[in-house]
Design a protein around this motif. Structure first.
Motif, PDB file in Angstrom:
ATOM      1  N   ASP A 118      39.243  44.458  44.136  1.00 33.64           N
ATOM      2  CA  ASP A 118      39.172  45.177  45.404  1.00 33.64           C
ATOM      3  C   ASP A 118      38.027  46.185  45.327  1.00 33.64           C
ATOM      4  O   ASP A 118      37.221  46.165  44.392  1.00 33.64           O
ATOM      5  CB  ASP A 118      40.504  45.847  45.745  1.00 33.64           C
ATOM      6  CG  ASP A 118      40.912  46.965  44.780  1.00 33.64           C
ATOM      7  OD1 ASP A 118      40.080  47.370  43.914  1.00 33.64           O
ATOM      8  OD2 ASP A 118      42.054  47.453  44.872  1.00 33.64           O
ATOM      9  N   TYR A 175      45.498  38.981  47.361  1.00 35.43           N
ATOM     10  CA  TYR A 175      44.853  40.285  47.476  1.00 35.43           C
ATOM     11  C   TYR A 175      45.791  41.434  47.110  1.00 35.43           C
ATOM     12  O   TYR A 175      45.633  42.566  47.578  1.00 35.43           O
ATOM     13  CB  TYR A 175      44.254  40.487  48.876  1.00 35.43           C
ATOM     14  CG  TYR A 175      43.087  39.568  49.131  1.00 35.43           C
ATOM     15  CD1 TYR A 175      41.771  40.004  48.985  1.00 35.43           C
ATOM     16  CD2 TYR A 175      43.290  38.247  49.500  1.00 35.43           C
ATOM     17  CE1 TYR A 175      40.700  39.149  49.194  1.00 35.43           C
ATOM     18  CE2 TYR A 175      42.222  37.378  49.717  1.00 35.43           C
ATOM     19  CZ  TYR A 175      40.942  37.839  49.551  1.00 35.43           C
ATOM     20  OH  TYR A 175      39.879  36.993  49.749  1.00 35.43           O
ATOM     21  N   GLU A 176      46.759  41.152  46.255  1.00 32.21           N
ATOM     22  CA  GLU A 176      47.671  42.173  45.763  1.00 32.21           C
ATOM     23  C   GLU A 176      47.140  42.745  44.463  1.00 32.21           C
ATOM     24  O   GLU A 176      46.699  42.004  43.576  1.00 32.21           O
ATOM     25  CB  GLU A 176      49.064  41.567  45.548  1.00 32.21           C
ATOM     26  CG  GLU A 176      49.689  41.020  46.814  1.00 32.21           C
ATOM     27  CD  GLU A 176      50.877  40.107  46.542  1.00 32.21           C
ATOM     28  OE1 GLU A 176      51.739  40.005  47.427  1.00 32.21           O
ATOM     29  OE2 GLU A 176      50.919  39.494  45.446  1.00 32.21           O
ATOM     30  N   VAL A 177      47.187  44.064  44.325  1.00 36.90           N
ATOM     31  CA  VAL A 177      46.669  44.747  43.142  1.00 36.90           C
ATOM     32  C   VAL A 177      47.557  44.487  41.931  1.00 36.90           C
ATOM     33  O   VAL A 177      48.786  44.539  42.025  1.00 36.90           O
ATOM     34  CB  VAL A 177      46.572  46.265  43.407  1.00 36.90           C
ATOM     35  CG1 VAL A 177      46.329  47.032  42.116  1.00 36.90           C
ATOM     36  CG2 VAL A 177      45.460  46.559  44.405  1.00 36.90           C
ATOM     37  N   ILE A 215      42.795  41.847  41.554  1.00 37.07           N
ATOM     38  CA  ILE A 215      43.743  41.443  42.589  1.00 37.07           C
ATOM     39  C   ILE A 215      44.016  39.947  42.457  1.00 37.07           C
ATOM     40  O   ILE A 215      43.191  39.196  41.939  1.00 37.07           O
ATOM     41  CB  ILE A 215      43.237  41.778  44.006  1.00 37.07           C
ATOM     42  CG1 ILE A 215      41.880  41.117  44.264  1.00 37.07           C
ATOM     43  CG2 ILE A 215      43.149  43.290  44.198  1.00 37.07           C
ATOM     44  CD1 ILE A 215      41.349  41.322  45.689  1.00 37.07           C
TER      45      ILE A 215
END
Length: 555
Positions: free
Chosen positions: A496, A506-508, A502
């Motif tokens: 990101d 698109y999740e950290v 990610i």
């Protein structure tokens, strides 16, 4: 740079060869192909040791599970011999690793930096310069930019196949990041715009990034970074989806768990992993010649891929200029054949296929054209050979061979390369064609037609600039099989804007960061020569961005 280090770099370069059919293990890289990670969805627990109390092999000789990630193997954890705790562990000692390590250590964090090779710096040693916008050096030379225009140039060049927001932050932070670099002893000799690009390329002192590494290692020591050489990261330690460090092996074979709140992957790409490149790029790998440092086998990409249970994506091979297959990037002969607009290029059918000025003025795009052909050759006659050898090349390539500099080493390099079967010499065009295994009649027709264009001062096929239309008519004639210069890879790990790793949604991934050319988002289809120096610039920015985000997170 001292002689021992220079010799190590020269030896590394001399081992770079035409990569036809060569797997990573065959390249002789320690641990090549063992792109180790924790088990998908695992909790980071290691299996028990063997009955005699010794640890199972965990580096290049470790047994690997069958991998769902084509070209990347899985690592099986073992019980560690030792546990080391720190605030931050950084994997890799190029610019992308040294910058955040120094930055965070200076802010009071305990930092461990792991380097699997016996030499610090990775591909930074081979870099010539670094991207910068708004630097003091540019101001002194009267160079000014509108950042909006620079951003649009890059995005257009990449057909918007790169992350606009990440590029915007990269440009906006450039001046302060560059100042941080120079404040830590990194020195430069001037600002240039090679390959027709913008004047953003700041040339390292000595024309090699080893001078930057030589400045940063003492800075890291002074900041209190725990620098560990010949320690290979094997797998990311994961607990409930959070990265809590890395398992590694030192040169004695001891297994060490480095437990940390933050882990930064800065392993420098996957250029030496042939199988991985075959799966993650659409390039004809067998037509490229790797010219970078040793040890870039994609282990960082493999570690992250396994931790996320995802295949590495968006890997771009940085193909910058062309050369003779088997020649080094600094080869006078290779650059005279591969980056000289006055030569004639033909394909496997003995036909011209581009305007040869692309070889010098469009250093990245020319390889797109080169790799569309099943084979390609540069041809010159004795008159042009003599001119390049005594009067100088037209453009050269970077600091390896500068514009107007005589290519004085052509003959000795010919003597070394000729036995490899990629250099050809004959008294007639027909005999040259036989050696190159192309149609003699077609090659004769192509060269006769080209010579006619030279006499008329007008290229009716590709509108080549008449200044570079030099007839090929004085025997003996020379032919060279061409390869695309492969400098490094870029991409493979999604990030990101703060350089958090990610996943595909698109999740950290908490506790996990990436820096340097492992990061996706900066390059699309090819290396961005429109804004030169971006490999080191990306490493500098992402390293600093990791540090900024970690500091903000814990403020």
């Amino acid at each position: 740079m001292d002689n021992a280090k220079r010799e190590a770099i020269e030896n590394a370069l001399s081992r770079r060869s035409f990569i036809t059919g060569v797997g990573a293990a065959a390249l002789g890289v320690a641990g090549a192909g063992m792109l180790a990670s924790c088990a998908p969805g695992g909790n980071g627990e290691a299996p028990e040791k063997t009955g005699d109390g010794s640890a199972e092999p965990a580096a290049s000789d470790a047994a690997a599970k069958t991998s769902p990630y084509d070209g990347f193997e899985l690592y099986e954890f073992v019980t560690a011999d030792e546990t080391v705790e720190a605030d931050v562990v950084v994997i890799g000692s190029g610019t992308g690793g040294l910058v955040p390590a120094i930055n965070l250590a200076e802010e009071g964090y305990s930092v461990v930096l792991l380097e699997k090779m016996s030499m610090w710096g990775g591909n930074t040693n081979f870099a010539e310069g670094c991207f910068g916008v708004g630097t003091e050096m540019q101001k002194e030379q009267g160079i000014e930019f509108d950042w909006h225009e620079l951003l649009l140039q890059e995005l257009n060049f990449q057909n918007f196949n790169s992350n606009p927001k990440i590029w915007e932050l990269y440009i906006k932070h450039s001046a302060e990041d560059f100042k941080w670099f120079t404040d830590h002893g990194v020195k430069f000799e001037g600002v240039f715009g090679p390959g027709g690009g913008a004047e953003t390329w700041h040339l390292f002192e000595g024309h090699h990034g080893d001078s930057a590494v030589a400045a940063m290692i003492p800075a890291a020591e002074a900041a209190g970074v725990d620098l560990r050489q010949e320690v290979k990261a094997l797998g990311l330690l994961m607990e409930d989806g959070v990265c809590v460090g890395v398992q590694a092996q030192d040169k004695r074979g001891s297994i060490i768990d480095f437990k940390a709140k933050e882990t930064i992957v800065a392993t420098g790409g996957t250029s030496e992993n042939h199988d991985g490149l075959m799966q993650t790029t659409n390039r004809n790998i067998d037509r490229t010649s790797y010219q970078g440092g040793t040890g870039h086998d994609g282990d960082g990409l493999g570690m992250v891929a396994q931790a996320l249970d995802e295949t590495p994506k968006d890997v771009m091979m940085a193909l910058i200029g062309s050369t003779i297959a088997g020649a080094r990037i600094s080869s006078h002969l290779g650059l005279a054949a591969g980056c000289e607009p006055k030569v004639l290029w033909v394909n496997h059918n003995a036909e011209r296929f581009i305007d040869e000025t692309m070889s010098a003025l469009q250093l990245t795009a020319v390889n797109n054209a080169l790799l569309t052909q099943s084979d390609a050759f540069a041809i010159m006659d004795q008159a042009l050979w003599t001119s390049l050898e005594t009067e100088g090349v037209t453009f050269g390539l970077g600091a390896y061979l500068t514009a107007g500099e005589p290519a004085t080493k052509m003959q000795e390099q010919w003597d070394a390369l000729e036995p490899e079967g990629n250099c050809f010499k004959a008294d007639t065009i027909e005999d040259l064609a036989e050696q190159m295994e192309v149609d003699p009649a077609m090659l004769k027709q192509t060269i006769d037609t080209y010579n006619g264009y030279c006499d008329a001062g007008s290229d009716e096929d590709y509108r080549k600039d008449p200044a570079y239309l030099i007839p090929c008519e004085t025997p003996p004639f020379y032919g060279f099989r061409l390869a695309a210069l492969h400098i490094n890879t870029m991409g493979g790990i999604r990030i990101d804007q703060d350089c958090h790793v990610i996943n595909k949604n698109y999740e950290v991934i908490e506790g996990l960061w990436a820096s340097g050319v492992d990061c996706s988002g900066f390059a699309g289809e090819t290396y961005g020569i429109v804004l030169p120096g971006s490999n080191q610039g990306v490493a500098l920015f992402t390293g600093r961005q990791c540090a900024r985000a970690i500091l903000d997170k814990n403020a």
